[in-house]
Write a protein that holds these residues in place. Sequence first.
Motif, PDB file in Angstrom:
ATOM      1  N   LEU A   3      -6.043   4.943 -24.091  1.00 57.53           N
ATOM      2  CA  LEU A   3      -5.488   6.142 -23.481  1.00 57.53           C
ATOM      3  C   LEU A   3      -4.782   5.761 -22.194  1.00 57.53           C
ATOM      4  CD1 LEU A   3      -8.581   8.513 -23.763  1.00 57.53           C
ATOM      5  CD2 LEU A   3      -6.591   8.486 -25.246  1.00 57.53           C
ATOM      6  N   ILE A   4      -3.801   6.561 -21.815  1.00 58.56           N
ATOM      7  CA  ILE A   4      -3.126   6.355 -20.538  1.00 58.56           C
ATOM      8  C   ILE A   4      -3.776   7.278 -19.525  1.00 58.56           C
ATOM      9  CG2 ILE A   4      -0.968   6.586 -19.272  1.00 58.56           C
ATOM     10  CD1 ILE A   4       0.501   5.981 -21.884  1.00 58.56           C
ATOM     11  N   GLN A   5      -4.144   6.696 -18.363  1.00 54.94           N
ATOM     12  CA  GLN A   5      -4.804   7.477 -17.321  1.00 54.94           C
ATOM     13  C   GLN A   5      -4.078   7.231 -15.997  1.00 54.94           C
ATOM     14  OE1 GLN A   5      -8.869   6.365 -16.513  1.00 54.94           O
ATOM     15  NE2 GLN A   5      -9.366   8.451 -15.912  1.00 54.94           N
ATOM     16  N   THR A   6      -3.995   8.274 -15.183  1.00 55.22           N
ATOM     17  CA  THR A   6      -3.371   8.153 -13.872  1.00 55.22           C
ATOM     18  C   THR A   6      -4.383   7.582 -12.883  1.00 55.22           C
ATOM     19  OG1 THR A   6      -1.953  10.048 -14.344  1.00 55.22           O
ATOM     20  CG2 THR A   6      -2.191   9.408 -12.036  1.00 55.22           C
ATOM     21  N   VAL A   7      -3.939   6.571 -12.121  1.00 56.64           N
ATOM     22  CA  VAL A   7      -4.780   5.939 -11.114  1.00 56.64           C
ATOM     23  C   VAL A   7      -4.105   6.128  -9.759  1.00 56.64           C
ATOM     24  CG1 VAL A   7      -5.803   3.770 -10.319  1.00 56.64           C
ATOM     25  CG2 VAL A   7      -5.573   4.211 -12.772  1.00 56.64           C
ATOM     26  N   VAL A   8      -4.856   6.610  -8.779  1.00 52.03           N
ATOM     27  CA  VAL A   8      -4.337   6.813  -7.428  1.00 52.03           C
ATOM     28  C   VAL A   8      -4.435   5.497  -6.665  1.00 52.03           C
ATOM     29  CG1 VAL A   8      -4.686   8.032  -5.247  1.00 52.03           C
ATOM     30  CG2 VAL A   8      -4.995   9.233  -7.411  1.00 52.03           C
ATOM     31  N   VAL A   9      -3.359   5.138  -5.974  1.00 52.31           N
ATOM     32  CA  VAL A   9      -3.365   3.954  -5.117  1.00 52.31           C
ATOM     33  C   VAL A   9      -3.353   4.444  -3.678  1.00 52.31           C
ATOM     34  CG1 VAL A   9      -2.154   1.852  -4.460  1.00 52.31           C
ATOM     35  CG2 VAL A   9      -2.116   2.609  -6.845  1.00 52.31           C
ATOM     36  N   LYS A  10      -4.393   4.066  -2.918  1.00 55.42           N
ATOM     37  CA  LYS A  10      -4.500   4.461  -1.513  1.00 55.42           C
ATOM     38  C   LYS A  10      -4.388   3.214  -0.644  1.00 55.42           C
ATOM     39  CE  LYS A  10      -7.355   8.558  -2.101  1.00 55.42           C
ATOM     40  NZ  LYS A  10      -8.585   9.231  -1.687  1.00 55.42           N
ATOM     41  N   GLN A  11      -3.841   3.422   0.539  1.00 55.14           N
ATOM     42  CA  GLN A  11      -3.665   2.331   1.487  1.00 55.14           C
ATOM     43  C   GLN A  11      -4.516   2.605   2.718  1.00 55.14           C
ATOM     44  OE1 GLN A  11       0.419   1.196   2.250  1.00 55.14           O
ATOM     45  NE2 GLN A  11      -0.014   0.966   4.400  1.00 55.14           N
ATOM     46  N   ILE A  12      -5.281   1.603   3.156  1.00 54.61           N
ATOM     47  CA  ILE A  12      -6.059   1.740   4.385  1.00 54.61           C
ATOM     48  C   ILE A  12      -5.125   1.439   5.546  1.00 54.61           C
ATOM     49  CG2 ILE A  12      -7.957   0.805   5.759  1.00 54.61           C
ATOM     50  CD1 ILE A  12      -9.431   0.256   3.157  1.00 54.61           C
ATOM     51  N   LEU A  13      -5.099   2.334   6.520  1.00 53.21           N
ATOM     52  CA  LEU A  13      -4.195   2.189   7.652  1.00 53.21           C
ATOM     53  C   LEU A  13      -4.713   1.122   8.623  1.00 53.21           C
ATOM     54  CD1 LEU A  13      -1.558   3.516   8.603  1.00 53.21           C
ATOM     55  CD2 LEU A  13      -2.931   5.014  10.028  1.00 53.21           C
ATOM     56  N   THR A  14      -3.911   0.067   8.809  1.00 56.55           N
ATOM     57  CA  THR A  14      -4.200  -0.982   9.778  1.00 56.55           C
ATOM     58  C   THR A  14      -3.018  -1.046  10.733  1.00 56.55           C
ATOM     59  OG1 THR A  14      -3.142  -2.707   8.458  1.00 56.55           O
ATOM     60  CG2 THR A  14      -5.493  -2.326   8.065  1.00 56.55           C
ATOM     61  N   GLU A  15      -3.110  -1.843  11.774  1.00 56.17           N
ATOM     62  CA  GLU A  15      -1.982  -2.001  12.701  1.00 56.17           C
ATOM     63  C   GLU A  15      -0.739  -2.447  11.947  1.00 56.17           C
ATOM     64  OE1 GLU A  15      -1.014  -1.335  15.792  1.00 56.17           O
ATOM     65  OE2 GLU A  15      -2.933  -0.419  16.204  1.00 56.17           O
ATOM     66  N   THR A  16      -0.928  -3.421  11.042  1.00 52.41           N
ATOM     67  CA  THR A  16       0.206  -3.964  10.277  1.00 52.41           C
ATOM     68  C   THR A  16       0.822  -2.902   9.375  1.00 52.41           C
ATOM     69  OG1 THR A  16      -0.909  -6.107  10.273  1.00 52.41           O
ATOM     70  CG2 THR A  16       0.893  -5.823   8.723  1.00 52.41           C
ATOM     71  N   SER A  17      -0.034  -2.211   8.598  1.00 52.00           N
ATOM     72  CA  SER A  17       0.505  -1.210   7.667  1.00 52.00           C
ATOM     73  C   SER A  17       1.101  -0.026   8.418  1.00 52.00           C
ATOM     74  CB  SER A  17      -0.571  -0.736   6.685  1.00 52.00           C
ATOM     75  OG  SER A  17      -1.641  -0.121   7.356  1.00 52.00           O
ATOM     76  N   LYS A  18       0.524   0.314   9.578  1.00 50.22           N
ATOM     77  CA  LYS A  18       1.046   1.408  10.388  1.00 50.22           C
ATOM     78  C   LYS A  18       2.456   1.055  10.870  1.00 50.22           C
ATOM     79  CE  LYS A  18      -0.692   4.549  13.913  1.00 50.22           C
ATOM     80  NZ  LYS A  18      -1.780   4.834  14.845  1.00 50.22           N
ATOM     81  N   GLN A  19       2.648  -0.182  11.321  1.00 56.96           N
ATOM     82  CA  GLN A  19       3.963  -0.628  11.779  1.00 56.96           C
ATOM     83  C   GLN A  19       4.964  -0.662  10.625  1.00 56.96           C
ATOM     84  OE1 GLN A  19       4.867  -1.130  15.047  1.00 56.96           O
ATOM     85  NE2 GLN A  19       6.911  -1.215  14.179  1.00 56.96           N
ATOM     86  N   GLN A  20       4.514  -1.116   9.453  1.00 57.09           N
ATOM     87  CA  GLN A  20       5.396  -1.149   8.280  1.00 57.09           C
ATOM     88  C   GLN A  20       5.841   0.260   7.892  1.00 57.09           C
ATOM     89  OE1 GLN A  20       3.007  -3.227   5.407  1.00 57.09           O
ATOM     90  NE2 GLN A  20       3.874  -5.228   5.941  1.00 57.09           N
ATOM     91  N   LEU A  21       4.907   1.195   7.880  1.00 55.57           N
ATOM     92  CA  LEU A  21       5.251   2.587   7.557  1.00 55.57           C
ATOM     93  C   LEU A  21       6.223   3.158   8.584  1.00 55.57           C
ATOM     94  CD1 LEU A  21       1.851   4.097   6.396  1.00 55.57           C
ATOM     95  CD2 LEU A  21       3.940   3.918   5.048  1.00 55.57           C
ATOM     96  N   PHE A  22       5.953   2.896   9.855  1.00 59.64           N
ATOM     97  CA  PHE A  22       6.835   3.368  10.918  1.00 59.64           C
ATOM     98  C   PHE A  22       8.250   2.804  10.726  1.00 59.64           C
ATOM     99  CE2 PHE A  22       8.786   2.848  15.139  1.00 59.64           C
ATOM    100  CZ  PHE A  22       8.814   4.173  15.545  1.00 59.64           C
ATOM    101  N   ASP A  23       8.337   1.507  10.432  1.00 62.85           N
ATOM    102  CA  ASP A  23       9.642   0.873  10.206  1.00 62.85           C
ATOM    103  C   ASP A  23      10.359   1.479   9.003  1.00 62.85           C
ATOM    104  OD1 ASP A  23       9.132  -0.750  12.389  1.00 62.85           O
ATOM    105  OD2 ASP A  23       8.573  -2.506  11.180  1.00 62.85           O
ATOM    106  N   GLN A  24       9.602   1.758   7.923  1.00 60.41           N
ATOM    107  CA  GLN A  24      10.196   2.378   6.734  1.00 60.41           C
ATOM    108  C   GLN A  24      10.739   3.765   7.057  1.00 60.41           C
ATOM    109  OE1 GLN A  24       7.228   2.527   3.677  1.00 60.41           O
ATOM    110  NE2 GLN A  24       7.220   0.312   3.352  1.00 60.41           N
TER     111      GLN A  24
END
Length: 128
Positions: A3-24
Amino acid sequence: MQLIQTVVVKQILTETSKQQLFDQYQSRKLQLQKECDQLQFELKRLERTKNFSPTTLKKHFEKEIQMRKEKIKLLEFQIEQLHILPLGSELKEKEVQALIEVKVGDVWNEEAGQPTIVIKDGIIEDIR
């Protein structure tokens, strides 16, 4: 049976990921502002050619510019929210499809919830 099932992908906010999101967000915002400027330029150029109805032309271009301005406002709001969020917060990044195997005798438990993959700085941290 698969069967095909939807899987949620979550990201934990770190300094690095926060900066990447801000840049995006900033990059997308600049791109939308450039598009608005380009549309203004094209509108003026086409108004001078006199090949199109000025009111129809203006209405079409203003609609396109307004759509981009709304997206810019949304990005500004997301940037504000990003600054407020504490490190360690989980952000829903996207949803992906996964194949799961089911067979006769398996327990069918819909209350189990949607599977989730948790990512921290690009590395899978947890699968729930």
